[in-house]
Design a protein around this motif. Sequence first.
Motif, short mmCIF file in Angstrom:
data_model
loop_
_atom_site.label_atom_id
_atom_site.label_comp_id
_atom_site.label_asym_id
_atom_site.label_seq_id
_atom_site.Cartn_x
_atom_site.Cartn_y
_atom_site.Cartn_z
N LEU A 76 -4.95 -35.95 24.14
CA LEU A 76 -3.52 -35.93 24.45
C LEU A 76 -2.91 -37.33 24.35
O LEU A 76 -1.87 -37.53 23.72
CB LEU A 76 -3.32 -35.36 25.86
CG LEU A 76 -1.87 -35.02 26.23
CD1 LEU A 76 -1.35 -33.89 25.35
CD2 LEU A 76 -1.78 -34.61 27.71
N ALA A 77 -3.60 -38.30 24.93
CA ALA A 77 -3.10 -39.68 24.91
C ALA A 77 -3.01 -40.20 23.47
O ALA A 77 -2.01 -40.82 23.07
CB ALA A 77 -4.00 -40.58 25.75
N PHE A 78 -4.05 -39.93 22.67
CA PHE A 78 -4.06 -40.39 21.28
C PHE A 78 -2.92 -39.74 20.49
O PHE A 78 -2.20 -40.40 19.75
CB PHE A 78 -5.41 -40.07 20.62
CG PHE A 78 -5.47 -40.45 19.16
CD1 PHE A 78 -5.79 -41.75 18.78
CD2 PHE A 78 -5.17 -39.53 18.16
CE1 PHE A 78 -5.83 -42.12 17.43
CE2 PHE A 78 -5.20 -39.89 16.81
CZ PHE A 78 -5.54 -41.19 16.45
N GLU A 79 -2.77 -38.42 20.67
CA GLU A 79 -1.74 -37.70 19.89
C GLU A 79 -0.34 -38.13 20.30
O GLU A 79 0.54 -38.27 19.45
CB GLU A 79 -1.92 -36.19 20.06
CG GLU A 79 -3.19 -35.69 19.38
CD GLU A 79 -3.19 -34.19 19.14
OE1 GLU A 79 -2.24 -33.50 19.57
OE2 GLU A 79 -4.14 -33.70 18.50
N GLN A 80 -0.13 -38.36 21.60
CA GLN A 80 1.20 -38.81 22.03
C GLN A 80 1.54 -40.16 21.40
O GLN A 80 2.66 -40.40 20.98
CB GLN A 80 1.25 -38.91 23.56
CG GLN A 80 1.49 -37.55 24.19
CD GLN A 80 1.41 -37.58 25.71
OE1 GLN A 80 0.87 -38.51 26.31
NE2 GLN A 80 1.93 -36.56 26.35
N HIS A 81 0.52 -41.02 21.33
CA HIS A 81 0.73 -42.35 20.74
C HIS A 81 0.90 -42.24 19.22
O HIS A 81 1.82 -42.81 18.64
CB HIS A 81 -0.46 -43.25 21.09
CG HIS A 81 -0.54 -44.48 20.24
ND1 HIS A 81 0.35 -45.53 20.36
CD2 HIS A 81 -1.40 -44.83 19.24
CE1 HIS A 81 0.03 -46.46 19.47
NE2 HIS A 81 -1.02 -46.06 18.79
N ALA A 82 0.01 -41.48 18.58
CA ALA A 82 0.02 -41.41 17.12
C ALA A 82 1.21 -40.65 16.55
O ALA A 82 1.74 -41.01 15.50
CB ALA A 82 -1.28 -40.77 16.62
N PHE A 83 1.63 -39.58 17.24
CA PHE A 83 2.64 -38.70 16.66
C PHE A 83 4.05 -38.94 17.17
O PHE A 83 4.94 -38.14 16.95
CB PHE A 83 2.26 -37.22 16.88
CG PHE A 83 0.95 -36.86 16.23
CD1 PHE A 83 0.53 -37.46 15.05
CD2 PHE A 83 0.11 -35.91 16.81
CE1 PHE A 83 -0.67 -37.15 14.46
CE2 PHE A 83 -1.11 -35.58 16.22
CZ PHE A 83 -1.50 -36.20 15.05
N GLN A 84 4.25 -40.06 17.87
CA GLN A 84 5.64 -40.34 18.29
C GLN A 84 6.43 -40.78 17.06
O GLN A 84 5.87 -41.34 16.11
CB GLN A 84 5.67 -41.41 19.38
CG GLN A 84 5.11 -42.76 18.93
CD GLN A 84 4.95 -43.71 20.10
OE1 GLN A 84 5.28 -43.39 21.22
NE2 GLN A 84 4.44 -44.89 19.83
#
Length: 214
Positions: A201-209
């Motif tokens: 979740l943390a990675f995707e929030q960072h990567a996909f913003q």
Amino acid sequence: MQKMSAMNRKLIQNLAETLCKQVKHFDKRETECLIRLFSGLLGEQAERRAAHGLDRVRFRNILHNTFGMTDDMMMDSVFRAFDKDNDTYISVKEWVEGLSVFLRGALDEKIKFCFDVYNLHGDGYISREEMLQMLKDSLIRQPTEEDPDEGIKDIVEIALKKMDHDHDGKVSYSDFEKTVKDENLLLEAFGNCLPDAKSVLAFEQHAFQEPHGH
């Protein structure tokens, strides 16, 4: 400079369009974000290395800092599972394909990924020696034990008894697949090689913003 970044943007869009057709689990926008992230990581490497792709050190930093992995051998094995062509660098295609399974893979894909990680010698089997090596690193030893390896050897024998369906003294892909399908909890039996839900979740929030001002 403006012209250059517009050109880069076009290249990234084209590449994303191609890759998202070849890779499951990511749409075009997400693929584009991952390519941009990859590009940023390459920018931190020396130029001659960046030409080949993402190196082991940079990739291990991501596994450690973003996904909380600490086991050296496991991180090296995950690197090898991403690096499909064994050229010791991760290309943009290997990055997107690897993350697709690592972050969002279906059980079948994760079984294949974990098997590749655990198959340290790349011979298509997980041997007794490989199990011993991996479990030695991932289990916490009790300082009171006279021979801490004894306990690990016992666990290896239990694992073999459970997984080695054709009784040849090692675990093939079909052995591993059958065992994990019967008992999903054994997917990471020989060490953590997949991220937990919180890290994903943390990675995707960072990567996909959405990028600002790019």
